[in-house]
Design an enzyme around this catalytic site. Structure first.
Site, PDB file in Angstrom:
ATOM      1  N   THR A 193       0.723  -1.246   0.000  1.00 21.30           N
ATOM      2  CA  THR A 193       0.000   0.000   0.000  1.00 21.30           C
ATOM      3  C   THR A 193       0.760   1.309   0.000  1.00 21.30           C
ATOM      4  OG1 THR A 193      -1.921  -0.848   1.032  1.00 21.30           O
ATOM      5  CG2 THR A 193      -1.464   1.425   1.469  1.00 21.30           C
ATOM      6  N   GLU A 280      10.696   0.004  -4.941  1.00 23.46           N
ATOM      7  CA  GLU A 280      11.423  -1.248  -4.715  1.00 23.46           C
ATOM      8  C   GLU A 280      12.487  -1.436  -5.786  1.00 23.46           C
ATOM      9  OE1 GLU A 280       7.805  -3.621  -2.481  1.00 23.46           O
ATOM     10  OE2 GLU A 280       8.158  -3.940  -4.596  1.00 23.46           O
TER      11      GLU A 280
END
EC number: 2.3.1.35
Lengths: 409, 409
Positions: A193, A280
């Protein structure tokens, strides 16, 4: 390592009159981890939210929508990390409501005046008792200058806290805008999220706030992508505490309205871009701007096609000025009457493609010089109008695969 | 290493009466590499094609569409690897036409009776002179039993040749269906494109062939994805040489028509699935089936959302039964009135999710057992109707990033 992003300087995060924040360690998933945050709003605050469009939305998102619609006046926000309370059915709804009830009892509010937010593992049972047990400590911790600690407490796989703040003059008053966000991947089933919370002490009528929140999201959180996956829990909340000493803003198109909106948009974009910078495995921050469209919508389509393409993103990771991948993405973006002979492509200032073909004066070493930078702007001209749109993304690295192929642990 | 896919056995590739194939080394990009293939069709063949929807389509695709529309009767196909002739503007069109003219002169045909196909580097100039110089050798090599060698000659980053063949009885005659394909990534700017060629000696009127090619593509090549990127050059060609000794098929809904279509669909699916099995970095072959939809279209949307998600694909790579990622993808697939409480999810025979929540009897070790397999079926029930659709994909590995982050070389 985030791309050109430092931890926030607590001294630069201005408190927002009417907002207190408190943090606690509740042991939601792991011990000795700040995982519960409460945000307390004085009576009279205007609050609006924008939530994930994912049909598989989490229990807290469903409750937030309901509580905002009740219109009782939001007085408290409760955020937990470690568990997303998504894919948890009726049981998840009950557990989320239980946390609202518990916090409301402490504060002598109706449960519908509390907005709950969860981020963490999907499809596991929310340990609502632990959260509720942690509330007294969070409430005891409530302070106006806790934005930086709150930014840390809502982190999941984020490698760095995200908080930004600015001040502007409105009607002779100094108005503050401060916000925090968290992200990493758009969704991680471990730790899911995107969340964003932003508050100002400006005086803005509740009636204006829904559209304002949507406009701000559209210019920030709705213009970023890490991997194209839309979380079950994405939420962005805008708060105006109405504490500043200026005449209430009755239209966002007024001079005061525009000043405030610009300041809020700046902070919203910083918060959103910070999520990409800390994406990421990200090693590069990429601005994709598409111009010359008939509509902003088609520019957005083309920009997202580029920003989502694994082939484009791996080329950025490799610093490979791989023109074909970008052009191909524009070609399949869904603009059905696109004329490929009108396409221009720039990497920063380097004019790579002209009229849909390689620019005769383009030299590969110029493209590669730009591709090696940590911040790159891809600019595409569609040659069919005057509309434009911009999205922000990052590259796609080995580290992304490593992070997302790790077994949940 | 391809997933459960062996090199074709030449003995199993039945020649198709009316089709000869010849291969040559023309030095298009590299020396000592079979890079030019000609396919020669006897007069009277029915031919249809399905091409990339990418608006940035390559020069040969534009010429194929034009030549098919002319209706002069296609008599030859010319395929080169090493150069995609995409993003090359008018110059690229002229060079592609030049190869059609050269081959037509050798065969005493009109240039419009030749279909050209290119696959390889994007945005580099097609060395049409080298291709034309290689034609005599390719023509001298033309033989009916060259399907296996042709499958090798059209490879680019493929690690293995892809060719399949079957025979069925139609009206007392043995009818052959044989095809070849190449792929790897949906697009590689180095070496781009999906190509598929399929021939039968069955007697099928030209008027039926366009819809047949579309139907076959929709059940095969249009149901696979490696990375979601649509190539500039994707092409699929269907040939019926009308040489078999049976009464002409005048409707694909007739008994003979259905028999033939089933055989052709089998080969088309094998060709398409072989591309996924040899997908860049693939370690697993994944069938995504979505059932219980109101329409096949919404099932397809949900299946592609799952198959495109980098998070789902990295979870497969990691053998992580990561339920949340699959459910989240279904949630953002664009089915606006989806009821999450009706969702079911199976990994092969393991019932993972029931009514949108974790199946109480699901055990993580059962999910992980399936995820460790090299062939996995993900089955999602939407619980809103009786429609279904299936797509095939592979996982997303470190090797994919390595392959695509390699500088073009």
């Amino acid at each position: 390592m985030p791309v050109n992003l430092s931890a926030p300087d607590p001294a630069g995060l201005h408190p927002v009159p009417g907002v207190l924040l408190g943090i606690a360690e509740a042991g939601v998933r792991k011990a000795n981890r700040k995982d519960v945050t409460v945000v307390l709003l004085e009576e009279g605050a205007s609050v609006a939210g924008v939530f994930t469009q994912n049909r598989f939305c989490a229990a807290p998102v469903q409750i937030c929508r309901d509580h905002l619609a009740r219109g009782l006046g939001i007085r408290a926000i409760l955020v937990n990390t470690g568990n997303a309370n998504a894919g948890t059915g009726d049981d998840g709804l009950m557990r989320a409501k239980s946390t609202c009830i518990a916090l409301a009892q402490h504060l002598d509010l109706a449960p519908e005046q509390v907005l709950p937010f969860s981020t963490g593992v999907i499809m596991e049972t929310l340990p609502h008792d632990r959260i509720n047990a942690g509330l007294p400590a969070a409430l005891a911790d409530a302070r106006a200058d806790n934005w930086g600690r709150a930014a840390e407490a809502i982190m999941t796989t984020d490698t760095i806290a995200k908080a930004f703040s600015t001040q502007v003059q409105i009607g002779g008053a100094t108005v503050t805008v401060t916000g925090i966000s968290k992200g990493a991947g758009m969704i991680r089933p471990n730790m899911a999220t995107m969340l964003g919370f932003m508050a100002t002490d400006a005086c803005v009528d509740q009636a204006l706030l829904g559209q304002l929140a949507k406009d701000l999201a559209d210019a920030s959180f709705n213009r970023i992508t890490i991997d194209g996956d839309t979380s079950t829990n994405d939420s962005f909340v805008v708060i105006a505490t109405n504490k500043a000493a200026h005449a209430p803003i009755t239209s966002m198109d007024s001079a005061d309205g525009r000043t405030l909106k610009a300041a809020m948009q700046q902070v919203a974009q910083q918060l959103a871009q910070a999520i990409v910078r800390d994406g990421e495995g990200a090693t590069k921050f990429i601005t994709v701007r598409v111009e010359g469209g008939k509509t902003a919508e088609e520019c957005r389509l083309a920009a997202y096609a580029i920003a989502h393409s694994p082939l484009v993103k791996t080329a950025f990771f490799a610093s490979d000025p791989n023109l074909g991948r970008i052009l191909a993405a524009v070609g399949y973006a869904g603009i059905t009457d696109l004329d490929q002979t009108k396409i221009d492509l720039f990497l920063d200032d380097v004019h790579v493609v002209i009229n849909g073909g390689r620019n005769p004066s383009y030299r590969e070493e110029d493209g590669q010089r730009v591709m090696k930078q940590s911040e790159i702007t891809v600019r595409v001209g569609l040659g069919r109008g005057t509309a434009a749109d911009t999205v922000w993304t990052c590259d796609f690295s080995h580290e992304y695969v490593t992070i997302n192929a790790d077994y949940r642990s």
